[in-house]
Write a protein that holds these residues in place. Sequence first.
Motif, PDB file in Angstrom:
ATOM      1  N   LEU A  23      -2.183   1.902   7.829  1.00 53.28           N
ATOM      2  CA  LEU A  23      -1.109   2.824   8.195  1.00 53.28           C
ATOM      3  C   LEU A  23      -1.257   3.362   9.609  1.00 53.28           C
ATOM      4  N   GLY A  24      -2.343   3.010  10.272  1.00 55.84           N
ATOM      5  CA  GLY A  24      -2.606   3.509  11.619  1.00 55.84           C
ATOM      6  C   GLY A  24      -4.022   4.036  11.725  1.00 55.84           C
ATOM      7  N   THR A  25      -4.457   4.265  12.954  1.00 60.05           N
ATOM      8  CA  THR A  25      -5.827   4.692  13.193  1.00 60.05           C
ATOM      9  C   THR A  25      -5.974   6.195  12.977  1.00 60.05           C
ATOM     10  N   VAL A  26      -7.043   6.588  12.315  1.00 59.30           N
ATOM     11  CA  VAL A  26      -7.408   7.992  12.153  1.00 59.30           C
ATOM     12  C   VAL A  26      -8.561   8.266  13.105  1.00 59.30           C
ATOM     13  N   ALA A  27      -8.351   9.178  14.038  1.00 60.47           N
ATOM     14  CA  ALA A  27      -9.323   9.422  15.095  1.00 60.47           C
ATOM     15  C   ALA A  27     -10.491  10.258  14.589  1.00 60.47           C
ATOM     16  N   THR A  28     -11.669   9.958  15.111  1.00 58.45           N
ATOM     17  CA  THR A  28     -12.857  10.768  14.853  1.00 58.45           C
ATOM     18  C   THR A  28     -12.977  11.839  15.931  1.00 58.45           C
ATOM     19  N   LEU A  55       0.832  -1.201   0.000  1.00 61.68           N
ATOM     20  CA  LEU A  55       0.000   0.000   0.000  1.00 61.68           C
ATOM     21  C   LEU A  55       0.867   1.253   0.000  1.00 61.68           C
ATOM     22  N   ALA A  56       1.921   1.250   0.810  1.00 64.29           N
ATOM     23  CA  ALA A  56       2.811   2.414   0.860  1.00 64.29           C
ATOM     24  C   ALA A  56       3.430   2.682  -0.512  1.00 64.29           C
ATOM     25  N   GLU A  57       3.827   1.632  -1.193  1.00 62.01           N
ATOM     26  CA  GLU A  57       4.408   1.791  -2.527  1.00 62.01           C
ATOM     27  C   GLU A  57       3.348   2.276  -3.513  1.00 62.01           C
ATOM     28  N   GLU A  58       2.143   1.763  -3.374  1.00 59.94           N
ATOM     29  CA  GLU A  58       1.049   2.204  -4.240  1.00 59.94           C
ATOM     30  C   GLU A  58       0.801   3.703  -4.066  1.00 59.94           C
ATOM     31  N   LEU A  59       0.774   4.174  -2.829  1.00 53.75           N
ATOM     32  CA  LEU A  59       0.506   5.582  -2.569  1.00 53.75           C
ATOM     33  C   LEU A  59       1.643   6.470  -3.081  1.00 53.75           C
ATOM     34  N   ARG A  60       2.874   6.007  -2.944  1.00 53.88           N
ATOM     35  CA  ARG A  60       3.997   6.789  -3.477  1.00 53.88           C
ATOM     36  C   ARG A  60       3.950   6.855  -5.001  1.00 53.88           C
ATOM     37  N   ARG A  61       3.471   5.791  -5.627  1.00 47.22           N
ATOM     38  CA  ARG A  61       3.391   5.747  -7.085  1.00 47.22           C
ATOM     39  C   ARG A  61       2.460   6.817  -7.644  1.00 47.22           C
ATOM     40  N   HIS A  62       1.416   7.148  -6.896  1.00 52.74           N
ATOM     41  CA  HIS A  62       0.407   8.093  -7.388  1.00 52.74           C
ATOM     42  C   HIS A  62       1.036   9.434  -7.773  1.00 52.74           C
TER      43      HIS A  62
END
Length: 446
Positions: free
Chosen positions: A230-235, A146-153
């Motif tokens: 990648l970790g939790t995103v808080a509400t 996923l990290a590589e996918e996001l960097r590719r964008h």
Amino acid sequence: MTKHTKQPPDDIPVFPLETPAVRALEFIPSEYEGQQVLLVRDPMGVLEGTAVLSAHPLLLIFLQLANGRTTCAEMAQMVTRATGQLIQPSVFEKMARQLDEALLLQSPRFAEALARKREEFAKLEVRPPVVYRAEGADRLALIKDLAEELRRHARASQGPPAQLDLPPRSVRAIMAPHIDYQRGGPAYAWAYRALKEHGIQARTWIVLGTCHRPLSHRFVATRKDFETPLGTVATDRDLLEEIAAEFSGELFRDEYAHATEHTIELQAIYLRHIFGESACPKIVPILVGSFEEFLLDGQRPSDDEEIAAFCGALRRILERHGDNVGLIAGVDLSHCGPQFGHPQLNDEQREHEIESGDRAVLSAIELGDPDRFFDVFRPHQNAQQVCSIAPIYCTLSILQGKATPRVLTYQQANSEDRTCLVSFASIAFLKPEALATTPRILIVPG
């Protein structure tokens, strides 16, 4: 003003197998091991994964006739009269039993399974990932991929330039796609570069996600944090409660819709990606249901009490909190081709026709007037099946006169067999004082 009401999903009617009813599912024609099949996806998430049904003519007839009113015996009589071939009721009765066991019918068995799913989700403190989920060693591989996918964008040919021509701290809101990253990643990169490098540095982003299933109310929030690989995103629960009080409408009854809807999850992942653990802002996740019935009755969404109250509430919230709170909308545009019920393949000519229709939509968005945007769809009744009319309308209404939309990029993703084309765009909403130094259109050719 009119008030819209509709049947709550909690009260979905159930039907006996004697008069079976196929529930709201996505049936996608496909081919498997040389045979024609139907891929079945469940927007409600009761059926996990994708089911595969043989595209047998009698099964196709059953799927058309199973409306909760027609008995299996009546189905057999209709087919017998139409074809001259004797069909026994037991054929359709067997189909009903098999489909019921697979939870594809609106039956007591399905109702019980749905109730269990809702109870399980209600007990969770954190909303688990749906799009990207894995356990153990598989999870580590998932994070890496996923990290590589996001960097590719950002590096892709359709990705953004190293520097956007936008003033600092000028972006109050963005519209980003909610298509999968493999097809829409570069467009995500445009939107989130604008947010990260030119945004108002909000501590909380209200995220309006497109909801692809029926709701009893048009807006549904959740207090749950969002788990991502990648970790939790808080509400931001405090801001959510403030919104709920300001709105005074129903925001939580359909909370289970968040269990399977991907449109907010994909925004949460991108926020976590671009800001990291220490600086990641909080979110307020709110799904928005369809407004398309207003295309049929000629009314404006703003005439609806619930819509007007919600947009007014968020408008006041943003005014009250200033640059501490921003807005993200997860939206896609057209859905065209045989996979969406259109007879025509998405050849090159059709791609241009779709783009022309989308450009008209984007031009209307750039005017910043929600009703003029909505009126674009009236003549053809949304023939290109834009799925995100509702959250786009709300975003325009909330920010009207407060921020000006500018299209950053428009792109299309067409399947190799040209049966499935989805289009999408990234849009930044700029503070009025930033307009003097900003080009009117920043669209990059698709």
